[in-house]
Design an enzyme around this catalytic site. Structure first.
Site, PDB file in Angstrom:
ATOM      1  CB  SER A   1      -0.491   9.482   7.319  1.00 29.27           C
ATOM      2  OG  SER A   1       0.329   8.316   7.260  1.00 29.27           O
TER       3      SER A   1
ATOM      4  CG  ASP B   1       1.738  -0.113  10.673  1.00 30.37           C
ATOM      5  OD1 ASP B   1       0.593  -0.403  10.282  1.00 30.37           O
ATOM      6  OD2 ASP B   1       2.605   0.373   9.927  1.00 30.37           O
TER       7      ASP B   1
ATOM      8  N   GLY C   1       0.818  -1.206   0.000  1.00 23.02           N
ATOM      9  CA  GLY C   1       0.000   0.000   0.000  1.00 23.02           C
ATOM     10  C   GLY C   1       0.849   1.251   0.000  1.00 23.02           C
TER      11      GLY C   1
END
Length: 417
Positions: free
Chosen positions: A161, A304, A90
């Site tokens: 973000s 994360d 990603g």
């Protein structure tokens, strides 16, 4: 894979940061010169980025010690169209799209089955506001962008973000000034990481103190770089947690105490849970307490860390609230749901909430059969849980750990005493 209870102690040298490595390779490709990237991470995700850079026409070579040279002097020359396969990355997808939208050719960006479930609509809409043409499958990959970027005004909701980081990287290559306003912005430390790269490149911009509004001059360019990639706090988190749940002492080398990486905040959280944390140069030592204690922790800036901290909470005494992290549901998996399911499979009492979870810790876990769902951070968190479990943990498939951390299992085994 079966993981028995084991004592882990000693030192490990952590691999380089995935987030920093991908930023470095993309900037190198768009510099149109020759760059040196020292100590990059080589994993599935960064390999996807390197392949993308090579598709752009850059030549990437590696020295015997693993340093990379990116020759982008012929990048993009003669290309009439471009196809980028971001794999499972990603970061590669979100950061490259605005850069690629500055080109005057159609560029398709696609990825694997997991990546095709990650939303692109807000970013594509922002690129359209700034002058690009876009096509997508209902706002998901595969997506096509075609520039150039003219500049202008856009308002975007950044539940990741990486939307804003991508726009900040692409906007300097627009024709005119870009004005970006965020109606919502999560994970702000990663934006600061991107701004540090812009600063090092001499890019001219202004940004509000809360990072939610930025003005970027157009007509700029990137310069070739010579940079060293620091160790990855996101990867180090599992070793910190292993020390915390095992009541042992583990030293992680290769980290920068002054890093812009947001995930270094996990050290503050583990300290609040009772761990001892001490720095010496580029090494940090975490020593687990006799009894971990629960608490309430806002993970919005560090999503994360959710899988690893969920494991730490399961070994704590008392309740732990992991809150304000709804974006964890749009990572490689819905990590809130997946971690709640796995904690229950290991005998832990947990309540799933819209933006997090509440773990009712009793000082340890029983163990059991769990599911990795092809999510690297979930798999590594479950392995870590197994090292402290009473009866061991069986993970159905561990292959996805190589997405960011190919040497994870080897380094974990090196700590066994």
């Amino acid at each position: 894979m079966h993981i028995n209870r084991k004592k882990l102690q000693g030192k490990v040298l952590i691999p380089a940061s995935k987030s920093q490595t991908i930023r470095a390779f993309l900037i190198a490709a768009f510099s149109r010169g020759v760059s040196t990237i020292r100590h990059p991470l080589i994993s599935d995700d960064t390999s996807s980025c390197i392949k993308a850079v090579e598709e752009m026409g850059a030549i990437v070579t590696f020295s015997e010690n693993g340093d990379a040279t990116v020759d982008a002097t012929s990048a993009f020359i003669g290309l009439e169209s471009l196809h980028i396969d971001a794999g499972n990355s990603g970061t590669t997808e979100y950061l490259s799209l605005p850069l690629l939208a500055s080109l005057g050719i159609p560029v398709q960006v696609d990825g694997d089955e997991q990546l095709r479930k990650r939303p692109l609509s807000p970013l594509l809409k922002a690129l359209e506001d700034l002058g690009a043409e876009t096509e997508s499958t209902e706002g998901f990959p595969p997506a096509v962008v075609r520039g150039p970027l003219d500049g202008g005004d856009t308002v975007i909701e950044c539940r990741t973000s990486q939307y804003l980081s991508g726009l900040l990287l692409g906007a300097p290559l627009a024709i005119g000034e870009s004005h970006i306003k965020c109606s919502l912005l999560y994970e702000k430390p990663y934006v600061r990481m991107t701004l540090k790269w812009l600063d090092d490149e001499g890019i001219r911009y202004r940004i509000s103190e809360d990072l939610e509004e930025a003005w970027i001059e157009g007509g700029q360019s990137y310069q070739p770089l010579d940079t060293y990639i620091e160790g990855d706090f996101s990867s180090a988190a599992f070793f910190f947690v292993a020390a915390a749940i095992g009541g042992s002492e583990i030293t992680v080398e290769g980290l920068d105490k002054d890093s812009t990486q947001g995930d270094k905040a996990i050290l503050d959280i583990l300290s609040a849970m009772g761990c001892s944390v001490s720095w010496k140069g580029n090494s940090v030592t975490v020593k687990g307490p006799d009894k971990l204690k629960g608490g309430e922790f806002d993970l919005n800036a560090i999503p994360d860390t959710l899988p690893s901290l969920a494991v730490a909470a399961a070994f704590a005494y008392g309740d732990t609230h992991l809150t304000n992290v709804p974006q964890a549901r749009i990572k490689e998996t819905d990590r809130i749901s997946v971690m709640c399911e796995n904690l229950r499979l290991m005998g832990v009492e947990v309540e799933e909430e819209k933006d997090g979870m509440v773990i009712h810790g009793k000082g340890g876990i029983k163990g059991g059969k769990v599911k990795g769902y092809g999510d690297h951070r979930v798999i590594m968190a479950l392995y870590t849980a197994g090292t402290g479990s009473e009866e061991g943990v069986d993970i159905d498939d561990t292959s996805a750990a190589s997405v960011t951390f190919p040497t994870f299992f080897t380094l974990m085994k090196s700590l066994e005493v």
